[in-house]
Design a protein around this motif. Structure first.
Motif, PDB file in Angstrom:
ATOM      1  N   MET A 259       0.825  -1.151   0.000  1.00 57.86           N
ATOM      2  CA  MET A 259       0.000   0.000   0.000  1.00 57.86           C
ATOM      3  C   MET A 259       0.892   1.243   0.000  1.00 57.86           C
ATOM      4  SD  MET A 259      -2.715   0.826   2.893  1.00 57.86           S
ATOM      5  CE  MET A 259      -2.035   1.518   4.286  1.00 57.86           C
ATOM      6  N   LYS A 260       0.565   2.170  -0.904  1.00 59.98           N
ATOM      7  CA  LYS A 260       1.318   3.401  -1.052  1.00 59.98           C
ATOM      8  C   LYS A 260       0.610   4.528  -0.331  1.00 59.98           C
ATOM      9  CE  LYS A 260       4.067   4.243  -4.984  1.00 59.98           C
ATOM     10  NZ  LYS A 260       4.174   4.695  -6.307  1.00 59.98           N
ATOM     11  N   THR A 261       1.416   5.336   0.388  1.00 58.28           N
ATOM     12  CA  THR A 261       0.824   6.505   1.039  1.00 58.28           C
ATOM     13  C   THR A 261       1.497   7.755   0.501  1.00 58.28           C
ATOM     14  OG1 THR A 261       2.371   6.411   2.858  1.00 58.28           O
ATOM     15  CG2 THR A 261       0.292   5.254   3.159  1.00 58.28           C
ATOM     16  N   ALA A 262       0.754   8.795   0.374  1.00 59.90           N
ATOM     17  CA  ALA A 262       1.299  10.060  -0.124  1.00 59.90           C
ATOM     18  C   ALA A 262       1.732  10.919   1.064  1.00 59.90           C
ATOM     19  CB  ALA A 262       0.237  10.794  -0.943  1.00 59.90           C
ATOM     20  N   GLY A 263       2.722  11.800   0.828  1.00 57.39           N
ATOM     21  CA  GLY A 263       3.146  12.716   1.874  1.00 57.39           C
ATOM     22  C   GLY A 263       4.574  12.466   2.330  1.00 57.39           C
ATOM     23  N   ILE A 264       4.937  13.148   3.394  1.00 54.37           N
ATOM     24  CA  ILE A 264       6.299  13.101   3.926  1.00 54.37           C
ATOM     25  C   ILE A 264       6.247  12.454   5.296  1.00 54.37           C
ATOM     26  CG2 ILE A 264       8.254  14.521   4.616  1.00 54.37           C
ATOM     27  CD1 ILE A 264       7.194  16.686   2.752  1.00 54.37           C
ATOM     28  N   SER A 265       7.220  11.585   5.541  1.00 54.45           N
ATOM     29  CA  SER A 265       7.246  10.903   6.836  1.00 54.45           C
ATOM     30  C   SER A 265       7.917  11.783   7.888  1.00 54.45           C
ATOM     31  CB  SER A 265       7.978   9.571   6.716  1.00 54.45           C
ATOM     32  OG  SER A 265       9.351   9.811   6.548  1.00 54.45           O
ATOM     33  N   LEU A 266       7.742  11.459   9.136  1.00 48.75           N
ATOM     34  CA  LEU A 266       8.331  12.204  10.246  1.00 48.75           C
ATOM     35  C   LEU A 266       9.860  12.139  10.207  1.00 48.75           C
ATOM     36  CD1 LEU A 266       7.809  13.813  12.805  1.00 48.75           C
ATOM     37  CD2 LEU A 266       7.660  11.670  14.052  1.00 48.75           C
ATOM     38  N   VAL A 267      10.420  11.025   9.789  1.00 49.51           N
ATOM     39  CA  VAL A 267      11.876  10.867   9.696  1.00 49.51           C
ATOM     40  C   VAL A 267      12.441  11.844   8.672  1.00 49.51           C
ATOM     41  CG1 VAL A 267      13.719   9.267   9.061  1.00 49.51           C
ATOM     42  CG2 VAL A 267      11.805   8.474  10.438  1.00 49.51           C
ATOM     43  N   GLU A 268      11.773  11.998   7.552  1.00 50.93           N
ATOM     44  CA  GLU A 268      12.240  12.921   6.523  1.00 50.93           C
ATOM     45  C   GLU A 268      12.192  14.373   7.024  1.00 50.93           C
ATOM     46  OE1 GLU A 268      10.959  10.537   2.484  1.00 50.93           O
ATOM     47  OE2 GLU A 268       9.465  11.753   3.532  1.00 50.93           O
ATOM     48  N   VAL A 269      11.179  14.729   7.767  1.00 53.21           N
ATOM     49  CA  VAL A 269      11.070  16.075   8.325  1.00 53.21           C
ATOM     50  C   VAL A 269      12.193  16.331   9.327  1.00 53.21           C
ATOM     51  CG1 VAL A 269       9.649  17.583   9.760  1.00 53.21           C
ATOM     52  CG2 VAL A 269       8.594  16.255   7.935  1.00 53.21           C
ATOM     53  N   LEU A 270      12.443  15.368  10.210  1.00 55.20           N
ATOM     54  CA  LEU A 270      13.519  15.521  11.199  1.00 55.20           C
ATOM     55  C   LEU A 270      14.881  15.633  10.532  1.00 55.20           C
ATOM     56  CD1 LEU A 270      12.353  13.066  14.004  1.00 55.20           C
ATOM     57  CD2 LEU A 270      12.337  15.560  14.059  1.00 55.20           C
ATOM     58  N   LEU A 271      15.122  14.852   9.499  1.00 53.73           N
ATOM     59  CA  LEU A 271      16.382  14.906   8.772  1.00 53.73           C
ATOM     60  C   LEU A 271      16.550  16.269   8.097  1.00 53.73           C
ATOM     61  CD1 LEU A 271      18.908  13.385   7.946  1.00 53.73           C
ATOM     62  CD2 LEU A 271      17.674  12.546   5.953  1.00 53.73           C
ATOM     63  N   ALA A 272      15.495  16.799   7.521  1.00 51.93           N
ATOM     64  CA  ALA A 272      15.562  18.122   6.892  1.00 51.93           C
ATOM     65  C   ALA A 272      15.858  19.212   7.925  1.00 51.93           C
ATOM     66  CB  ALA A 272      14.253  18.423   6.164  1.00 51.93           C
ATOM     67  N   ILE A 273      15.275  19.096   9.117  1.00 46.81           N
ATOM     68  CA  ILE A 273      15.540  20.072  10.180  1.00 46.81           C
ATOM     69  C   ILE A 273      16.996  20.010  10.623  1.00 46.81           C
ATOM     70  CG2 ILE A 273      15.026  20.617  12.596  1.00 46.81           C
ATOM     71  CD1 ILE A 273      12.103  19.890  12.010  1.00 46.81           C
ATOM     72  N   VAL A 274      17.534  18.801  10.764  1.00 51.61           N
ATOM     73  CA  VAL A 274      18.939  18.643  11.181  1.00 51.61           C
ATOM     74  C   VAL A 274      19.879  19.230  10.135  1.00 51.61           C
ATOM     75  CG1 VAL A 274      20.754  16.942  11.599  1.00 51.61           C
ATOM     76  CG2 VAL A 274      18.530  16.685  12.697  1.00 51.61           C
ATOM     77  N   VAL A 275      19.651  18.932   8.870  1.00 50.28           N
ATOM     78  CA  VAL A 275      20.522  19.434   7.796  1.00 50.28           C
ATOM     79  C   VAL A 275      20.446  20.969   7.736  1.00 50.28           C
ATOM     80  CG1 VAL A 275      20.827  19.507   5.289  1.00 50.28           C
ATOM     81  CG2 VAL A 275      20.476  17.319   6.443  1.00 50.28           C
ATOM     82  N   THR A 276      19.256  21.516   7.836  1.00 60.80           N
ATOM     83  CA  THR A 276      19.096  22.966   7.816  1.00 60.80           C
ATOM     84  C   THR A 276      19.768  23.613   9.025  1.00 60.80           C
ATOM     85  OG1 THR A 276      17.000  22.711   6.651  1.00 60.80           O
ATOM     86  CG2 THR A 276      17.401  24.834   7.702  1.00 60.80           C
ATOM     87  N   SER A 277      19.647  23.008  10.201  1.00 57.93           N
ATOM     88  CA  SER A 277      20.279  23.545  11.412  1.00 57.93           C
ATOM     89  C   SER A 277      21.791  23.582  11.275  1.00 57.93           C
ATOM     90  CB  SER A 277      19.892  22.716  12.632  1.00 57.93           C
ATOM     91  OG  SER A 277      18.508  22.747  12.830  1.00 57.93           O
ATOM     92  N   VAL A 278      22.369  22.527  10.740  1.00 57.94           N
ATOM     93  CA  VAL A 278      23.824  22.490  10.546  1.00 57.94           C
ATOM     94  C   VAL A 278      24.249  23.601   9.596  1.00 57.94           C
ATOM     95  CG1 VAL A 278      25.709  21.125   9.563  1.00 57.94           C
ATOM     96  CG2 VAL A 278      24.082  20.062  11.119  1.00 57.94           C
ATOM     97  N   GLY A 279      23.509  23.817   8.539  1.00 62.57           N
ATOM     98  CA  GLY A 279      23.825  24.884   7.592  1.00 62.57           C
ATOM     99  C   GLY A 279      23.733  26.261   8.213  1.00 62.57           C
ATOM    100  N   VAL A 280      22.693  26.503   9.002  1.00 64.50           N
ATOM    101  CA  VAL A 280      22.512  27.805   9.649  1.00 64.50           C
ATOM    102  C   VAL A 280      23.615  28.052  10.680  1.00 64.50           C
ATOM    103  CG1 VAL A 280      21.005  29.115  11.195  1.00 64.50           C
ATOM    104  CG2 VAL A 280      20.042  27.953   9.212  1.00 64.50           C
ATOM    105  N   LEU A 281      23.965  27.043  11.467  1.00 64.00           N
ATOM    106  CA  LEU A 281      25.038  27.193  12.451  1.00 64.00           C
ATOM    107  C   LEU A 281      26.387  27.433  11.771  1.00 64.00           C
ATOM    108  CD1 LEU A 281      24.063  24.511  15.101  1.00 64.00           C
ATOM    109  CD2 LEU A 281      23.925  26.993  15.323  1.00 64.00           C
ATOM    110  N   GLY A 282      26.621  26.763  10.669  1.00 66.07           N
ATOM    111  CA  GLY A 282      27.858  26.984   9.914  1.00 66.07           C
ATOM    112  C   GLY A 282      27.940  28.405   9.386  1.00 66.07           C
ATOM    113  N   ALA A 283      26.833  28.919   8.856  1.00 63.13           N
ATOM    114  CA  ALA A 283      26.810  30.293   8.348  1.00 63.13           C
ATOM    115  C   ALA A 283      27.030  31.295   9.483  1.00 63.13           C
ATOM    116  CB  ALA A 283      25.485  30.572   7.645  1.00 63.13           C
ATOM    117  N   ALA A 284      26.461  31.025  10.655  1.00 66.67           N
ATOM    118  CA  ALA A 284      26.659  31.914  11.805  1.00 66.67           C
ATOM    119  C   ALA A 284      28.126  31.910  12.232  1.00 66.67           C
ATOM    120  CB  ALA A 284      25.763  31.496  12.959  1.00 66.67           C
TER     121      ALA A 284
END
Length: 122
Positions: free
Chosen positions: A1-26
């Protein structure tokens, strides 16, 4: 069965990657700020040292002597000390030290030579 949308793991991974980028820029921004401050200190130290060297050159070999003074540059008061020592009958060595806490001291060493007399005209 296929489900549409984004999983919680993908959201958490995106937040971690974005946080690392923002901290690096700071971190880069903070590094640039500290380097700019250091460059300003170096420039002001160089100006104070240049003034001291020019005064030695204007005074000439015979009048070159050790002394301490204060110089105002950019609204800051720098302590400038000249330590002149005789290396030989024709040479004097001068050490120029410029300080303004909390910036580190800057030092410059120069050599002054006694001018040779001009040969007699024929």
């Amino acid at each position: 069965m296929k489900t549409a949308g984004i999983s919680l793991v993908e959201v958490l991974l995106a937040i971690v990657v974005t946080s690392v980028g923002v901290l690096g820029a700071a971190g880069v921004a903070l590094g640039i700020g500290s380097q700019a401050l250091r460059a300003a200190w170096d420039t002001e130290h160089a100006l104070a040292g240049r003034n001291a060297v020019e005064s030695l050159v204007r005074a000439g070999y015979a009048a070159a002597a050790s002394h301490a003074s204060a110089v105002d540059i950019g609204g800051r008061r720098f302590d400038v000390s000249l330590d002149v020592t005789a290396g030989s009958p024709r040479l004097k060595y001068a050490r120029v030290t410029v300080s303004l806490p909390p910036a580190p001291e800057a030092e410059l060493e120069i050599v002054l030579s006694r001018p040779r007399p001009l040969p007699a005209a024929p």
